[in-house]
Design a protein around this motif. Structure first.
Motif, PDB file in Angstrom:
ATOM      1  N   SER A  91       0.644  -1.083  -0.030  1.00 48.13           N
ATOM      2  CA  SER A  91      -0.058   0.016  -0.062  1.00 48.13           C
ATOM      3  C   SER A  91       0.766   1.352   0.026  1.00 48.13           C
ATOM      4  N   HIS A  92       2.000   1.157   0.099  1.00 52.07           N
ATOM      5  CA  HIS A  92       2.970   2.349   0.433  1.00 52.07           C
ATOM      6  C   HIS A  92       2.067   3.240   1.535  1.00 52.07           C
ATOM      7  N   ASP A  93       1.949   2.727   2.531  1.00 50.11           N
ATOM      8  CA  ASP A  93       1.415   3.558   3.518  1.00 50.11           C
ATOM      9  C   ASP A  93       2.592   4.223   4.327  1.00 50.11           C
ATOM     10  N   TYR A  94       2.386   5.553   4.478  1.00 54.67           N
ATOM     11  CA  TYR A  94       3.716   6.014   5.240  1.00 54.67           C
ATOM     12  C   TYR A  94       3.590   5.621   6.593  1.00 54.67           C
ATOM     13  N   ALA A  95       2.347   5.157   7.051  1.00 56.14           N
ATOM     14  CA  ALA A  95       2.295   5.189   8.527  1.00 56.14           C
ATOM     15  C   ALA A  95       2.259   3.337   8.669  1.00 56.14           C
ATOM     16  N   LEU A  96       3.047   2.728   7.764  1.00 50.07           N
ATOM     17  CA  LEU A  96       3.066   1.266   7.802  1.00 50.07           C
ATOM     18  C   LEU A  96       3.742   1.055   9.254  1.00 50.07           C
ATOM     19  N   THR A  97       4.565   1.533   9.951  1.00 52.29           N
ATOM     20  CA  THR A  97       4.841   1.180  11.179  1.00 52.29           C
ATOM     21  C   THR A  97       4.132   1.349  12.425  1.00 52.29           C
ATOM     22  N   ARG A  98       3.080   2.114  12.066  1.00 49.48           N
ATOM     23  CA  ARG A  98       1.977   2.454  13.285  1.00 49.48           C
ATOM     24  C   ARG A  98       1.126   1.293  13.167  1.00 49.48           C
ATOM     25  N   ARG A  99       1.002   0.535  12.235  1.00 52.31           N
ATOM     26  CA  ARG A  99      -0.225  -0.772  12.137  1.00 52.31           C
ATOM     27  C   ARG A  99       0.362  -1.810  13.131  1.00 52.31           C
ATOM     28  N   SER A 100      -0.777  -2.593  13.177  1.00 56.19           N
ATOM     29  CA  SER A 100      -0.373  -3.740  14.130  1.00 56.19           C
ATOM     30  C   SER A 100       0.515  -4.764  13.420  1.00 56.19           C
ATOM     31  N   PRO A 101       1.198  -5.649  14.300  1.00 56.50           N
ATOM     32  CA  PRO A 101       2.065  -6.564  13.579  1.00 56.50           C
ATOM     33  C   PRO A 101       1.223  -7.408  12.367  1.00 56.50           C
ATOM     34  N   GLU A 102       0.126  -7.643  12.587  1.00 55.93           N
ATOM     35  CA  GLU A 102      -0.557  -8.521  11.596  1.00 55.93           C
ATOM     36  C   GLU A 102      -0.870  -7.909  10.524  1.00 55.93           C
ATOM     37  N   SER A 103      -1.308  -6.677  10.625  1.00 58.56           N
ATOM     38  CA  SER A 103      -1.498  -5.710   9.336  1.00 58.56           C
ATOM     39  C   SER A 103      -0.112  -5.439   8.513  1.00 58.56           C
ATOM     40  N   ALA A 128      11.090   0.302   3.017  1.00 56.55           N
ATOM     41  CA  ALA A 128       9.979   0.724   3.604  1.00 56.55           C
ATOM     42  C   ALA A 128       9.374   1.966   3.035  1.00 56.55           C
ATOM     43  N   PRO A 129       8.067   2.244   2.948  1.00 60.80           N
ATOM     44  CA  PRO A 129       7.518   3.559   2.329  1.00 60.80           C
ATOM     45  C   PRO A 129       8.124   4.506   3.538  1.00 60.80           C
ATOM     46  N   GLY A 130       8.340   5.748   2.891  1.00 59.41           N
ATOM     47  CA  GLY A 130       8.868   6.764   3.850  1.00 59.41           C
ATOM     48  C   GLY A 130      10.394   6.502   4.560  1.00 59.41           C
ATOM     49  N   ALA A 152      17.108   2.149   6.030  1.00 58.99           N
ATOM     50  CA  ALA A 152      17.757   3.166   6.737  1.00 58.99           C
ATOM     51  C   ALA A 152      18.254   4.275   5.887  1.00 58.99           C
ATOM     52  N   PHE A 153      17.870   5.367   6.450  1.00 60.66           N
ATOM     53  CA  PHE A 153      18.327   6.678   5.521  1.00 60.66           C
ATOM     54  C   PHE A 153      18.705   7.708   6.782  1.00 60.66           C
ATOM     55  N   PRO A 154      19.872   7.632   7.402  1.00 63.34           N
ATOM     56  CA  PRO A 154      20.456   8.508   8.410  1.00 63.34           C
ATOM     57  C   PRO A 154      20.919   9.671   7.831  1.00 63.34           C
ATOM     58  N   ALA A 178       2.843  11.894   4.996  1.00 69.86           N
ATOM     59  CA  ALA A 178       4.224  11.442   5.166  1.00 69.86           C
ATOM     60  C   ALA A 178       4.322  11.231   6.912  1.00 69.86           C
ATOM     61  N   VAL A 179       5.131  10.450   7.290  1.00 65.54           N
ATOM     62  CA  VAL A 179       5.319  10.269   8.727  1.00 65.54           C
ATOM     63  C   VAL A 179       6.803  10.781   9.011  1.00 65.54           C
ATOM     64  N   LEU A 180       7.048  11.421  10.089  1.00 65.30           N
ATOM     65  CA  LEU A 180       8.465  11.812  10.528  1.00 65.30           C
ATOM     66  C   LEU A 180       9.026  10.557  11.569  1.00 65.30           C
ATOM     67  N   ASP A 181      10.087  10.062  11.041  1.00 59.74           N
ATOM     68  CA  ASP A 181      10.626   8.795  11.598  1.00 59.74           C
ATOM     69  C   ASP A 181      11.051   9.342  12.935  1.00 59.74           C
ATOM     70  N   SER A 182      11.513   8.299  13.752  1.00 57.71           N
ATOM     71  CA  SER A 182      12.087   8.419  15.144  1.00 57.71           C
ATOM     72  C   SER A 182      13.400   9.089  14.898  1.00 57.71           C
ATOM     73  N   PRO A 183      13.966  10.053  15.651  1.00 60.63           N
ATOM     74  CA  PRO A 183      15.309  10.657  15.494  1.00 60.63           C
ATOM     75  C   PRO A 183      16.309   9.829  15.608  1.00 60.63           C
ATOM     76  N   ARG A 184      16.052   8.311  16.279  1.00 60.24           N
ATOM     77  CA  ARG A 184      17.111   7.345  16.310  1.00 60.24           C
ATOM     78  C   ARG A 184      17.722   7.100  14.917  1.00 60.24           C
TER      79      ARG A 184
END
Length: 314
Positions: A91-103, A128-130, A152-154, A178-184
Motif C-alpha cells: 500500500s505504500h502507507d507512510y504510517a505502515l510502522t504504526r499498524r499492528s504486526p498482523e497488518s 519501507a515506505p518513507g 535506513a536513511f540516516p 508522510a510520517v516523520l521517523d524516530s530521531p534514532r
C-alpha cells in the motif's frame, strides 16, 4: 583489498503518493498522469541503465501493480532484461510502522504475491515506505524471508527539511500523509549492517541485512537522486568524493527523477515538487554522468547481489 560495490535502485512511487506527501487531492491526476511511472519513467530508466551498461533494482508498490496490467507487463519485461524487482510494500502507507504486526505482515505478503505474479520470482529485498523502519516491520521482513532491507536513511539534512515541510503544510491546513521517523534513525550506521531486531537502527545480529542509502560522513548529507539532480555539479563532486572510503555505495532514485512538467504532470504538483521543474534532458544527462562515475569506481551490481556478497563480511 575488499571488493568495492555499488548499487542503483529506483523507488517506483506513482504520482498519487506525491499528492499525499504534499497534501494535494489525488483528483488532480488524470489516468495518464497516474500511469506515468510505468508508461514513461520505467522505459527511460531502462534505456539509461542499458546505455551506461549497469544493472538496477526497482522497488515496486504492489497496489500500483495490481491496479494496472501495464505496470505488471513493464515489470515482467524489466525482470527478463536483468533488472531486480524488489518490494516497496503493497500500500505504500507512510504510517505502515504504526499498524499492528498482523497488518504489517499482511501488507508485505500481498506485495510479494503481486510482484511474484508479475515477474515469476518472489522478491528478496524490501524498502519501507518513507524509509521508516521499526521492530515490528523488521520482524515482518525476517518472517517473509527477505535477504536484505534498504530502508535506513540516516541523513540529517533530509530529516530536518522533511520536518520543516510537514510543519508548514500543517499550518496551511493541508497536512502531509508522510510520517516523520524516530530521531534514532540519525544515529543509524551509514554502512551495511545486521540490525538489532528490537532496535533496527542499531547494530545487532538480525537475519535480514540492512543496506543503508548513501549519506556522506560527518554531516550525513544525502546522496540520492533528488539532491544529486538539483544541486550544482561541484557540490555533487565533493559529496561523491567524500564517499570514496566506503566499500559499498547505495544510490537511491525515484521514478519521478526522470519525469518533468512536460510529461503532463499537474502544475499544482509541479509547484510543490521542485525537482519536477528540472527538464528531463538535464536529469538524464546528470544521471548518465553519475552512473558513469559509479561504473568507473565500483563493481555495479543489483542490491540482491550486493547483499549476497556483503552477507559474508558483515
Amino acid at each position: 583489498m575488499a571488493r568495492r560495490l555499488a548499487s542503483i535502485s529506483v523507488d517506483l512511487d506513482s504520482l498519487p503518493h506525491y499528492c499525499r506527501i504534499h497534501g494535494l487531492p489525488e483528483s488532480l491526476l488524470d489516468t495518464r498522469a497516474r500511469g506515468l511511472v510505468y508508461t514513461t519513467a520505467v522505459p527511460r530508466l531502462r534505456q539509461l541503465l542499458a546505455e551506461v551498461g549497469v544493472p538496477g533494482t526497482f522497488f515496486a508498490i504492489g497496489e500500483d501493480v495490481a491496479a494496472d496490467a501495464g505496470a505488471g507487463a513493464a515489470l515482467r519485461s524489466a525482470h527478463e532484461a536483468g533488472v531486480e524487482v524488489a518490494s516497496h510494500s503493497f500500500s505504500h502507507d507512510y504510517a505502515l510502522t504504526r499498524r499492528s504486526p498482523e497488518s504489517i505482515r499482511e501488507d508485505l505478503r500481498r506485495a510479494d504475491e503481486v510482484l511474484e505474479a508479475a515477474t515469476g520470482v518472489r522478491p528478496v529485498g524490501f524498502r519501507a515506505p518513507g524509509y521508516t523502519l521499526n521492530a515490528a516491520l523488521y520482524a515482518a521482513t525476517v518472517e517473509r524471508g527477505y535477504r536484505y532491507g534498504s530502508s535506513a536513511f540516516p541523513a540529517v539534512p533530509y530529516y530536518t527539511a522533511k520536518a520543516a515541510v510537514m510543519g508548514s503544510l500543517a499550518l496551511l491546513g493541508r497536512p502531509s500523509r508522510a510520517v516523520l521517523d524516530s530521531p534514532r534513525v540519525l544515529l543509524a550506521p551509514r554502512t551495511p549492517y545486521r540490525p538489532d531486531p528490537a532496535r533496527p537502527y542499531q547494530r545487532g545480529s538480525g537475519a535480514v541485512l540492512e543496506l543503508p542509502m548513501a549519506v556522506t560522513p560527518g554531516v550525513r548529507f544525502p546522496f540520492i537522486g533528488t539532491f544529486a539532480l538539483t544541486l550544482p555539479l561541484p557540490a555533487i563532486r565533493i559529496a561523491y568524493r567524500s564517499l570514496q572510503g566506503d566499500t559499498f555505495f547505495n544510490l537511491e532514485l525515484h521514478a519521478a527523477d526522470v519525469l518533468d512538467a512536460q510529461d503532463g504532470i499537474p502544475p499544482e504538483l509541479v509547484r510543490q515538487q521542485r525537482d519536477l521543474r528540472v527538464p528531463v534532458a538535464h536529469k538524464l544527462e546528470r544521471l548518465r554522468l553519475l552512473f558513469g562515475w559509479l561504473k568507473s569506481d565500483y563493481d555495479v551490481v543489483t542490491l540482491r547481489d550486493a547483499a549476497s556478497h556483503l552477507a559474508l563480511t558483515v
